[in-house]
Design an enzyme around this catalytic site. Structure first.
Site, PDB file in Angstrom:
ATOM      1  N   GLU A   3      18.586  33.899  32.714  1.00 27.88           N
ATOM      2  CA  GLU A   3      18.643  33.146  33.973  1.00 27.88           C
ATOM      3  C   GLU A   3      18.968  31.708  33.603  1.00 27.88           C
ATOM      4  O   GLU A   3      18.143  31.001  33.036  1.00 27.88           O
ATOM      5  CB  GLU A   3      17.308  33.260  34.716  1.00 27.88           C
ATOM      6  CG  GLU A   3      17.381  32.787  36.163  1.00 27.88           C
ATOM      7  CD  GLU A   3      16.953  31.342  36.342  1.00 27.88           C
ATOM      8  OE1 GLU A   3      17.851  30.491  36.567  1.00 27.88           O
ATOM      9  OE2 GLU A   3      15.755  31.075  36.260  1.00 27.88           O
ATOM     10  N   CYS A  13      16.624  25.050  39.271  1.00 28.70           N
ATOM     11  CA  CYS A  13      17.875  25.755  39.015  1.00 28.70           C
ATOM     12  C   CYS A  13      18.487  26.299  40.303  1.00 28.70           C
ATOM     13  O   CYS A  13      19.708  26.441  40.400  1.00 28.70           O
ATOM     14  CB  CYS A  13      17.665  26.873  38.002  1.00 28.70           C
ATOM     15  SG  CYS A  13      16.407  28.066  38.453  1.00 28.70           S
TER      16      CYS A  13
END
Length: 494
Positions: free
Chosen positions: A239, A273
């Site tokens: 990720e 993020c």
């Protein structure tokens, strides 16, 4: 930041004050190998427990974390600098994910019968998902509880042991999470933490005893981790970063969209993020949106509404992107003077060229670029013109159009008329495409990510004249099979 010492230890420092929060060992490859070796029998023991027993122990862990929530929040606050209110929200989200993983693991991964089909009418077929063994988790510093727990809780629920390497900026959080788990599972080191700098993470990724790595961090670092994993063909779920866009359609609730854009961009000092870094606003509501956005942003200030930039090196990236945006676009709020280390006040810039670093590269700071577009189709095209593909947001008054846009948005997750809401739903998978990584955590997909499918077929009875997997098979048997397949599959659909 963290600094190494001659004693092979390093200090975690408060990014807000520079004070030492804690001192931790730099664990080298030998120490990591020992930790993984200790975890291997723990994985065998944990994986052999029945579903109910693992569920009970994970729910007990959830209760322990909840009981000590103030302690966990304080450690997050000290090591990241984020306000305690934000740290509290992060820990609560992690608790809900532990709960979901524990309660749903058996339903998702447990044995179940599947149809063998007409050709296999004499067979019984079952499918289940078995533990991998020891899983390595390499966590980030921006959400040091919520993000790694999206891998840790799901890997544990799937029956694996976990060796966790937290960021060198937040090692105390990682140590505390493992200590609290040991209260619920004292028999074996099912979850243990190794601390250190980059070399420790590299050792974990390259250890032959690790059966999968879950990594969260930058795209560049993910490539190095992937190279280390390749030495042992260790699978990886990655990720990575994002450059997420928010689209404001012509019939959107403009005040709500402005509020969401501001919070998505500035909360946690922009160090999210799946936060908002780009906004595309349809011309019909552009001026109204900018009035709402700038009016709200004028009351937001670093050090009060959000914390410092946790990683000092990121200041240079943020400053470069601000300078680029100011030079090529129109400043709405803030500017180079907004950078006052370790804090950065909100910066909003209009009409920045789409090929500029401020639009193309992940900033990871409290900045926002806003662009006027003719319609939602242009907004979507610009939003998708990115190497990243993590998340996105759409504000629209038309649910059907919003859903259609969301499906076409090149991202792993999309929120409609809210921001980052998908992260609070444990049943939804979380992950990206392109430079944002691959694989998924959270939800049923997250549980399966940390397990291996096991297929079993069992013959219940023989079929006279249809022994197809034998050298005694004759042409008549093959002819009967062709007739059956032709009957089942030979008619064209018009």
């Amino acid at each position: 930041m963290s600094t190494a010492t001659e004693q092979r230890t390093f200090d975690s420092l408060s990014p807000a004050t520079g004070a030492v929060v804690g001192t931790h060992p730099i664990q080298d490859a030998a120490a990591v190998r020992a930790a993984v070796a200790d975890a291997e029998p723990a994985a065998a023991w944990w994986g052999a427990l029945d579903w109910a027993e693992r569920r009970r122990r994970l729910l007990d862990y959830k209760a322990v974390v909840t009981r000590d929530i103030a302690r966990v929040v304080d450690m997050v606050h000290q090591e990241t600098g984020k306000p305690k209110a934000d740290a509290t929200l992060e820990v609560i989200l992690a608790i809900t994910h532990i709960d979901w993983a524990a309660r749903n693991a058996r339903k998702v991964l447990g044995p179940r019968r599947v149809s063998p089909g007409m050709v296999g009418v004499n067979l019984a077929a079952t499918l289940e998902y078995l533990p991998l063994g020891v899983v390595g988790v390499i966590g980030p510093w921006n959400y040091p509880v919520f993000t790694p727990m999206g891998s840790i809780a799901y890997a544990l629920a799937a029956g694996n042991a976990v060796v966790f390497k937290p960021s060198e900026l937040t090692p105390g959080v990682g140590v505390l999470l493992a200590d609290l788990f040991a209260e619920s599972v004292p028999e074996q080191p099912v979850l243990r933490t190794v601390t250190g700098l980059g070399e420790t993470g590299a050792a974990l990724a390259g250890d032959p005893g690790i059966k999968k790595i879950a990594f969260t961090g930058s795209t560049a670092t993910a490539k190095r981790v992937m190279a280390a994993c390749a030495e042992n063909l260790t699978p990886l779920v990655a990720e990575c970063g994002g450059k997420d866009a928010l689209i404001v359609d012509a019939d959107a609730n403009v005040p709500a969209a402005a509020d969401a854009a501001l919070w998505g961009a500035m909360s946690n000092s922009g160090q999210t993020c799946v936060g908002v870094e780009r906004v595309y606003v349809v011309d019909a509501v552009y001026d109204d949106f900018m009035r709402e956005l700038t009016g709200r942003a004028a009351n937001v200030r670093a050090g009060q509404d959000y914390g410092p930039v946790t990683m000092p090196a990121q200041i240079d990236v943020i400053r470069r992107h601000i300078d680029d945006a100011v030079a090529t676009g129109k400043v709405v709020l803030g500017g180079p003077e907004s950078v006052r280390e370790p804090y950065v006040d909100p910066v909003i810039v209009e009409d920045v060229p789409e090929d500029s670093p401020a639009v193309r590269e992940e900033t990871f700071g409290p900045t926002l670029t806003v662009r006027r577009v003719a319609d939602a189709e242009e907004a979507l095209a610009l939003a998708n013109a990115s190497a990243y593909g993590l998340a996105g947001t759409i504000f629209s008054g038309d649910v059907r159009r919003a859903m259609a846009l969301a499906r076409r948005m090149r991202s792993g997750m999309t929120a409609i008329n809210s921001v980052i809401s998908f992260a609070s739903i444990p049943a939804l998978p979380f992950g990206g495409v392109g430079d944002s990584g691959f694989g998924r955590i959270h939800g049923a997909d997250g549980l399966r990510e940390f397990a291996r499918p096991k297929a079993v077929s069992r013959q219940r009875f023989g079929l006279p004249g249809m022994n197809l997997t034998s050298f005694t098979r004759g042409q008549a048997e093959l002819d009967r099979l062709v007739k059956l397949v032709t009957f089942l599959h030979g008619r064209r659909k018009r």
